[in-house]
Design a protein around this motif. Structure first.
Motif, PDB file in Angstrom:
ATOM      1  N   GLN A  22       0.837  -1.190   0.000  1.00 14.86           N
ATOM      2  CA  GLN A  22       0.000   0.000   0.000  1.00 14.86           C
ATOM      3  C   GLN A  22       0.876   1.246   0.000  1.00 14.86           C
ATOM      4  O   GLN A  22       0.650   2.188  -0.761  1.00 14.86           O
ATOM      5  CB  GLN A  22      -0.870  -0.023   1.249  1.00 14.86           C
ATOM      6  CG  GLN A  22      -2.099   0.839   1.118  1.00 14.86           C
ATOM      7  CD  GLN A  22      -3.094   0.514   2.213  1.00 14.86           C
ATOM      8  OE1 GLN A  22      -2.698   0.157   3.334  1.00 14.86           O
ATOM      9  NE2 GLN A  22      -4.359   0.625   1.911  1.00 14.86           N
ATOM     10  N   ASP A  23       1.905   1.176   0.826  1.00 11.87           N
ATOM     11  CA  ASP A  23       2.846   2.270   0.972  1.00 11.87           C
ATOM     12  C   ASP A  23       3.559   2.591  -0.336  1.00 11.87           C
ATOM     13  O   ASP A  23       3.607   3.731  -0.781  1.00 11.87           O
ATOM     14  CB  ASP A  23       3.850   1.816   2.027  1.00 11.87           C
ATOM     15  CG  ASP A  23       4.552   2.967   2.624  1.00 11.87           C
ATOM     16  OD1 ASP A  23       3.858   3.857   3.118  1.00 11.87           O
ATOM     17  OD2 ASP A  23       5.800   2.976   2.562  1.00 11.87           O
ATOM     18  N   GLY A  25       2.666   1.630  -3.330  1.00 15.04           N
ATOM     19  CA  GLY A  25       1.659   2.000  -4.317  1.00 15.04           C
ATOM     20  C   GLY A  25       1.269   3.466  -4.194  1.00 15.04           C
ATOM     21  O   GLY A  25       1.158   4.180  -5.197  1.00 15.04           O
ATOM     22  N   THR A  26       1.095   3.916  -2.965  1.00 14.18           N
ATOM     23  CA  THR A  26       0.723   5.305  -2.700  1.00 14.18           C
ATOM     24  C   THR A  26       1.775   6.263  -3.252  1.00 14.18           C
ATOM     25  O   THR A  26       1.473   7.347  -3.729  1.00 14.18           O
ATOM     26  CB  THR A  26       0.569   5.532  -1.177  1.00 14.18           C
ATOM     27  OG1 THR A  26      -0.339   4.560  -0.686  1.00 14.18           O
ATOM     28  CG2 THR A  26       0.058   6.922  -0.861  1.00 14.18           C
ATOM     29  N   ARG A  27       3.036   5.811  -3.167  1.00 12.42           N
ATOM     30  CA  ARG A  27       4.117   6.669  -3.669  1.00 12.42           C
ATOM     31  C   ARG A  27       4.324   6.505  -5.178  1.00 12.42           C
ATOM     32  O   ARG A  27       5.286   7.020  -5.740  1.00 12.42           O
ATOM     33  CB  ARG A  27       5.409   6.351  -2.915  1.00 12.42           C
ATOM     34  CG  ARG A  27       5.363   6.898  -1.492  1.00 12.42           C
ATOM     35  CD  ARG A  27       6.704   6.838  -0.841  1.00 12.42           C
ATOM     36  NE  ARG A  27       6.987   5.501  -0.323  1.00 12.42           N
ATOM     37  CZ  ARG A  27       8.197   5.004  -0.171  1.00 12.42           C
ATOM     38  NH1 ARG A  27       9.252   5.694  -0.529  1.00 12.42           N
ATOM     39  NH2 ARG A  27       8.366   3.800   0.327  1.00 12.42           N
TER      40      ARG A  27
END
Ligand SMILES: Nc1ncnc2c1ncn2[C@@H]1O[C@H](COP(=O)(O)OP(=O)(O)O)[C@@H](O)[C@H]1O
Ligand SMILES: [Mg+2]
Length: 206
Positions: A22-23, A25-27
């Motif tokens: 998630q981390d 992907g968010t970036r």
């Protein structure tokens, strides 16, 4: 970069991978999550056979089943992703064969390692997180989850041997291994893992 996650049942591998994916992907960074056995249609079919509690599987047959799944996963998913510089997060990889089939079931470590390397075209992880938890905690979490698969039904002694095996692998392959204390809170584990991935990535840059 190939990042793998190892540890006994319910150590927190899937939980950590989800947080990291998630981390990343968010970036906006290219990330691919996969797992073993499975990750391809052939692998998923083999996984169902492998984990079926009603089946008796010889230890060497286990190694070959897992490596059939692994060969397909590397050829179809992992190797292509690595060529595009994607960060691949893989829930278990060949260290699991050594921990379970060698340390757990007594097969020769070097032979199993060699079979695994043949299956992966000698692709090895760049970074491996071993999430270490006591067997008693693993048992407790598996019970809470409900419905144990074929390996989860093995006795405590087996899981102690697997845990010991993982710790031995972490020493032998100290360059790529990071041992995390799986009794820590999820956020602490994710923060530590994130930092190690970052470090490793910077070290790998040209
Ligand atoms: N750091 C943690 N602290 C407490 N419980 C956790 C932690 N990480 C995971 N869990 C819980 O333990 C169980 C097993 O986690 P999971 O990520 O599915 O393990 P694995 O993929 O290694 O089998 C789940 O119920 C999960 O919510
Ligand atoms: Mg899992």
């Amino acid at each position: 970069m190939l990042v793998t996650f190892e540890g006994i049942e319910a150590a927190g591998k899937s939980t950590l991978i989800e947080a990291l994916a998630q981390d990343l992907g968010t970036r906006g960074e290219p990330v691919l999550v996969t797992r073993e056995p499975g990750g391809t249609p052939l692998g998923d079919a083999l996984r169902a056979i492998f984990l079926d509690p009603s089946r008796r599987v010889d230890p060497m047959a286990e190694v070959m089943l897992l490596n059939a799944s692994r060969a397909q996963l590397v050829a179809d998913v992992i190797a292509p992703a690595l060529r595009t510089r994607t960060t691949v997060l893989c829930d278990r990889f060949f260290d699991a064969s050594v921990a379970y089939q060698s340390f757990g079931r007594g097969l020769d470590v070097e032979s199993v390692l060699e079979v695994c390397l043949v299956a992966t075209q000698r692709i090895a992880p760049d970074l491996t997180f071993l999430i270490d938890i006591p067997v008693a905690l693993s048992r407790e979490r598996v019970r809470a989850r409900g419905g144990a698969d074929r390996l989860e039904r093995e006795n405590g002694q087996f899981h102690e041997q697997v845990r010991t095996g993982y710790l031995a692998l972490a020493e032998r392959f100290a360059k790529r291994y990071v041992v995390l204390d799986g009794t820590l809170p999820r956020e602490a584990l994710a923060a530590a893992a994130r930092e190690h991935i970052e470090q490793r990535r910077n070290a790998a840059l040209p």
